[in-house]
Design a protein around this motif. Structure first.
Motif, PDB file in Angstrom:
ATOM      1  N   ARG A  89       8.403   5.773  11.873  1.00 49.91           N
ATOM      2  CA  ARG A  89       9.227   4.473  11.052  1.00 49.91           C
ATOM      3  C   ARG A  89      10.455   4.328  11.780  1.00 49.91           C
ATOM      4  O   ARG A  89      10.544   3.040  11.928  1.00 49.91           O
ATOM      5  CB  ARG A  89       9.548   5.155   9.651  1.00 49.91           C
ATOM      6  N   ARG A  90      11.256   5.112  12.209  1.00 49.92           N
ATOM      7  CA  ARG A  90      12.388   4.985  13.001  1.00 49.92           C
ATOM      8  C   ARG A  90      12.194   4.035  14.343  1.00 49.92           C
ATOM      9  O   ARG A  90      12.778   3.182  14.639  1.00 49.92           O
ATOM     10  CB  ARG A  90      13.435   6.262  13.181  1.00 49.92           C
ATOM     11  N   GLU A  91      11.128   4.763  14.844  1.00 49.28           N
ATOM     12  CA  GLU A  91      11.028   3.919  16.385  1.00 49.28           C
ATOM     13  C   GLU A  91      10.257   2.767  16.359  1.00 49.28           C
ATOM     14  O   GLU A  91      10.642   2.011  17.445  1.00 49.28           O
ATOM     15  CB  GLU A  91      10.601   5.333  17.152  1.00 49.28           C
ATOM     16  N   THR A  92       9.527   2.450  15.622  1.00 45.14           N
ATOM     17  CA  THR A  92       8.664   1.518  15.491  1.00 45.14           C
ATOM     18  C   THR A  92       8.841   0.339  14.576  1.00 45.14           C
ATOM     19  O   THR A  92       8.425  -0.912  14.446  1.00 45.14           O
ATOM     20  CB  THR A  92       7.056   1.902  15.360  1.00 45.14           C
ATOM     21  N   GLY A  93       9.685   0.767  13.251  1.00 43.55           N
ATOM     22  CA  GLY A  93       9.675   0.057  12.147  1.00 43.55           C
ATOM     23  C   GLY A  93       8.564  -0.058  11.398  1.00 43.55           C
ATOM     24  O   GLY A  93       8.684  -0.848  10.334  1.00 43.55           O
ATOM     25  N   TRP A  94       7.536   0.631  11.399  1.00 43.78           N
ATOM     26  CA  TRP A  94       6.235   0.781  10.578  1.00 43.78           C
ATOM     27  C   TRP A  94       6.613   1.216   9.289  1.00 43.78           C
ATOM     28  O   TRP A  94       7.017   2.063   9.202  1.00 43.78           O
ATOM     29  CB  TRP A  94       5.399   1.525  11.244  1.00 43.78           C
ATOM     30  N   LEU A  95       6.013   0.605   8.251  1.00 42.08           N
ATOM     31  CA  LEU A  95       6.236   1.095   6.725  1.00 42.08           C
ATOM     32  C   LEU A  95       4.791   0.806   6.177  1.00 42.08           C
ATOM     33  O   LEU A  95       4.183  -0.454   6.585  1.00 42.08           O
ATOM     34  CB  LEU A  95       7.364   0.354   6.126  1.00 42.08           C
ATOM     35  N   PRO A  96       4.115   1.672   5.327  1.00 39.24           N
ATOM     36  CA  PRO A  96       3.391   1.634   4.710  1.00 39.24           C
ATOM     37  C   PRO A  96       2.990   0.382   3.660  1.00 39.24           C
ATOM     38  O   PRO A  96       4.159   0.462   3.135  1.00 39.24           O
ATOM     39  CB  PRO A  96       2.585   2.839   4.331  1.00 39.24           C
ATOM     40  N   ARG A  97       2.380  -0.522   3.597  1.00 41.79           N
ATOM     41  CA  ARG A  97       2.059  -1.473   2.614  1.00 41.79           C
ATOM     42  C   ARG A  97       1.498  -1.192   1.299  1.00 41.79           C
ATOM     43  O   ARG A  97       1.212  -1.676   0.296  1.00 41.79           O
ATOM     44  CB  ARG A  97       1.768  -2.730   3.019  1.00 41.79           C
ATOM     45  N   TRP A  98       0.237  -0.205   1.605  1.00 44.22           N
ATOM     46  CA  TRP A  98      -0.581   0.346   0.681  1.00 44.22           C
ATOM     47  C   TRP A  98      -0.344   1.807   0.168  1.00 44.22           C
ATOM     48  O   TRP A  98      -1.248   2.409   0.162  1.00 44.22           O
ATOM     49  CB  TRP A  98      -1.786  -0.163   1.101  1.00 44.22           C
ATOM     50  N   GLY A  99       0.723   2.335  -0.154  1.00 44.07           N
ATOM     51  CA  GLY A  99       0.971   3.594  -0.060  1.00 44.07           C
ATOM     52  C   GLY A  99       0.785   4.158  -1.550  1.00 44.07           C
ATOM     53  O   GLY A  99       0.683   5.536  -1.367  1.00 44.07           O
ATOM     54  N   GLU A 100       0.564   3.451  -2.574  1.00 43.90           N
ATOM     55  CA  GLU A 100       0.214   4.008  -3.869  1.00 43.90           C
ATOM     56  C   GLU A 100      -1.236   4.371  -3.920  1.00 43.90           C
ATOM     57  O   GLU A 100      -2.082   3.805  -3.625  1.00 43.90           O
ATOM     58  CB  GLU A 100       0.694   3.015  -4.990  1.00 43.90           C
ATOM     59  N   LEU A 101      -1.181   5.830  -4.366  1.00 43.81           N
ATOM     60  CA  LEU A 101      -2.636   6.166  -4.660  1.00 43.81           C
ATOM     61  C   LEU A 101      -3.668   5.199  -5.141  1.00 43.81           C
ATOM     62  O   LEU A 101      -4.813   5.185  -4.828  1.00 43.81           O
ATOM     63  CB  LEU A 101      -2.677   7.547  -5.175  1.00 43.81           C
ATOM     64  N   ASP A 102      -3.282   4.676  -6.386  1.00 42.97           N
ATOM     65  CA  ASP A 102      -4.252   3.810  -7.114  1.00 42.97           C
ATOM     66  C   ASP A 102      -4.423   2.531  -6.414  1.00 42.97           C
ATOM     67  O   ASP A 102      -5.614   2.115  -6.281  1.00 42.97           O
ATOM     68  CB  ASP A 102      -3.305   3.491  -8.377  1.00 42.97           C
ATOM     69  N   LYS A 103      -3.669   2.095  -5.580  1.00 45.48           N
ATOM     70  CA  LYS A 103      -4.093   0.984  -4.604  1.00 45.48           C
ATOM     71  C   LYS A 103      -5.057   1.398  -3.591  1.00 45.48           C
ATOM     72  O   LYS A 103      -5.809   0.709  -3.368  1.00 45.48           O
ATOM     73  CB  LYS A 103      -2.800   0.442  -3.774  1.00 45.48           C
ATOM     74  N   ILE A 104      -4.847   2.584  -3.053  1.00 45.80           N
ATOM     75  CA  ILE A 104      -5.826   3.174  -2.028  1.00 45.80           C
ATOM     76  C   ILE A 104      -7.196   3.292  -2.457  1.00 45.80           C
ATOM     77  O   ILE A 104      -8.176   2.757  -2.176  1.00 45.80           O
ATOM     78  CB  ILE A 104      -5.386   4.334  -1.488  1.00 45.80           C
ATOM     79  N   VAL A 105      -7.254   4.028  -3.824  1.00 40.98           N
ATOM     80  CA  VAL A 105      -8.369   4.381  -4.510  1.00 40.98           C
ATOM     81  C   VAL A 105      -9.126   2.745  -5.265  1.00 40.98           C
ATOM     82  O   VAL A 105     -10.426   2.736  -4.876  1.00 40.98           O
ATOM     83  CB  VAL A 105      -8.280   4.982  -5.644  1.00 40.98           C
ATOM     84  N   GLU A 106      -8.175   1.793  -5.433  1.00 40.15           N
ATOM     85  CA  GLU A 106      -8.855   0.661  -5.776  1.00 40.15           C
ATOM     86  C   GLU A 106      -9.551  -0.054  -4.675  1.00 40.15           C
ATOM     87  O   GLU A 106     -10.867  -0.664  -5.072  1.00 40.15           O
ATOM     88  CB  GLU A 106      -7.604  -0.128  -6.376  1.00 40.15           C
ATOM     89  N   THR A 107      -8.858  -0.232  -3.663  1.00 38.37           N
ATOM     90  CA  THR A 107      -9.786  -0.766  -2.494  1.00 38.37           C
ATOM     91  C   THR A 107     -11.114  -0.073  -1.881  1.00 38.37           C
ATOM     92  O   THR A 107     -11.893  -0.798  -1.865  1.00 38.37           O
ATOM     93  CB  THR A 107      -8.907  -0.981  -1.129  1.00 38.37           C
ATOM     94  N   ALA A 108     -10.935   1.293  -2.031  1.00 38.50           N
ATOM     95  CA  ALA A 108     -12.197   1.998  -1.691  1.00 38.50           C
ATOM     96  C   ALA A 108     -12.985   1.841  -2.782  1.00 38.50           C
ATOM     97  O   ALA A 108     -14.464   1.563  -2.532  1.00 38.50           O
ATOM     98  CB  ALA A 108     -11.824   3.541  -1.823  1.00 38.50           C
ATOM     99  N   PHE A 109     -12.907   1.920  -4.192  1.00 37.35           N
ATOM    100  CA  PHE A 109     -13.936   1.577  -5.380  1.00 37.35           C
ATOM    101  C   PHE A 109     -14.373   0.320  -5.368  1.00 37.35           C
ATOM    102  O   PHE A 109     -15.533   0.077  -5.555  1.00 37.35           O
ATOM    103  CB  PHE A 109     -12.935   1.660  -6.305  1.00 37.35           C
ATOM    104  N   ILE A 110     -13.594  -0.761  -4.986  1.00 44.60           N
ATOM    105  CA  ILE A 110     -14.088  -2.162  -4.940  1.00 44.60           C
ATOM    106  C   ILE A 110     -15.150  -2.177  -3.716  1.00 44.60           C
ATOM    107  O   ILE A 110     -16.399  -2.863  -3.880  1.00 44.60           O
ATOM    108  CB  ILE A 110     -13.077  -3.309  -4.462  1.00 44.60           C
ATOM    109  N   TRP A 111     -14.876  -1.610  -2.349  1.00 43.44           N
ATOM    110  CA  TRP A 111     -15.742  -1.861  -1.311  1.00 43.44           C
ATOM    111  C   TRP A 111     -17.049  -1.006  -1.774  1.00 43.44           C
ATOM    112  O   TRP A 111     -18.237  -1.505  -1.460  1.00 43.44           O
ATOM    113  CB  TRP A 111     -15.154  -1.217   0.065  1.00 43.44           C
TER     114      TRP A 111
END
Length: 328
Positions: free
Chosen positions: A296-318
């Motif tokens: 995160r410090r060296e590239t500025g990357w930050l997760p946008r889909w970090g919440e577990l329910d959001k992760i599970v929701e996209t998996a469930f829909i697909w």
């Protein structure tokens, strides 16, 4: 830019291909389709049906283009299977990667991105969250094979100048939020899709391996990173390996237990997940959570889909919309 993606028909590889295409790059996929799916490769992407164990065939593909980088995802990746057939796992992952790395050196590729793993840190002697400086102590031949490849890349840089990024993934999960790709292993061994299949009555009751770990509820704790966030990290990292090789842990930095994953699937689906306890699996660690501060410090990357329910929701829909998974 022009990129060659090995294992681009697999779960992580296919999402990285999408991220590269979305960023305007040209991509070719090299895959032997032993576990990948033809339908996971976007229409119009050049595909090379090649097994990396064949050096001549691998070198021919690498030599065909002036690749700005090679991204390497092709590997055997099941911890349990590696415990049952360790020599096969060690040999296959090491030799295929050796062939690819040598071909890159021989044909002038300057940058290499390697899909490594948090399984390097499988032993008990470590703190949580896990930093890149933590003790390397694989608890499975799968993890050991990835560390062997990291060392090959170290020497490829020292002797030949091949710059690399070794990305130690924690638990990739979820699916493309536009529905273009998802997770489809055969057989499926990952917790989130198995829990979704159980709740959709597409398989037997979920087996939960081990409820006697030294964790808050007795089940294993893992750091789940959305596969789209993981893919986007690759785009940023490509810009950081022009002058030096890097090693990054790639995760959310939050640990969720297996029981908490089940609860998330129940919240997203509105149904109870049928599950039953089972014995521990060999090679499983109690807790694996990433410290991704350096990334995160060296590239500025930050997760946008970090919440577990959001992760599970996209998996469930697909998974709900693709009952049989990919067609091919």
């Amino acid at each position: 830019m022009r990129y060659l993606v090995t294992g681009g028909a697999g779960f992580v590889g296919s999402h990285v291909v999408l991220a590269l295409l979305d960023a305007g790059h040209t991509v070719a996929v090299l895959d032997n389709f032993s576990t990948g799916h033809h339908d996971a490769v976007p229409v119009g992407v050049q595909v090379h049906d090649i097994d990396l164990i064949d050096y001549k065939a691998t070198a021919r593909i690498v030599a065909q283009e002036s690749w700005d980088a090679v991204l390497h995802f092709a590997a055997l990746s099941l911890v349990g299977a590696s415990m049952q057939d360790p020599f096969f796992y060690l040999r296959q992952n090491y030799l295929t990667s050796m062939n690819l790395i040598q071909a890159c050196v021989d044909h002038g590729v300057k940058k290499f991105v390697f899909s490594s793993t948090a399984a390097l840190f499988g032993g008990p002697e470590r703190s949580t969250p896990i930093a890149e400086t933590a003790l390397i102590q694989p608890s499975s031949p799968y993890g050991e094979s990835k560390f062997m490849i990291e060392r090959v890349l170290h020497w490829a840089d020292q002797i030949y100048g091949l710059k690399s990024a070794c990305l130690r993934y924690f638990n990739a999960a979820g699916a493309d939020h536009k529905g273009r790709a998802g997770e489809d292993h055969r057989p499926e061994t990952h917790l989130i899709p198995r829990a979704i299949d159980a709740v959709l009555d597409r398989g037997p009751a979920l087996k939960l391996f081990g409820l006697d770990y030294p964790t808050r509820d007795g089940s294993c704790v893992r750091d789940y990173i959305h596969v789209t966030d993981l893919a986007e990290a690759h785009i940023r990292i490509l810009d950081y390996i022009n002058a030096r090789s890097v090693v990054y842990n790639l995760g959310n930095g939050h640990g969720y237990s297996n029981l908490e994953v089940i609860q998330s699937v129940e919240r997203v689906s509105g149904r109870k997940v049928p599950w039953e306890p089972a014995e521990r699996r060999q090679g499983d660690s109690a807790t694996l959570v990433a410290d991704s501060t350096t990334l995160r410090r060296e590239t500025g990357w930050l997760p946008r889909w970090g919440e577990l329910d959001k992760i599970v929701e996209t998996a469930f829909i697909w998974r709900q919309n693709n009952a049989g998974g990919y067609k091919a």
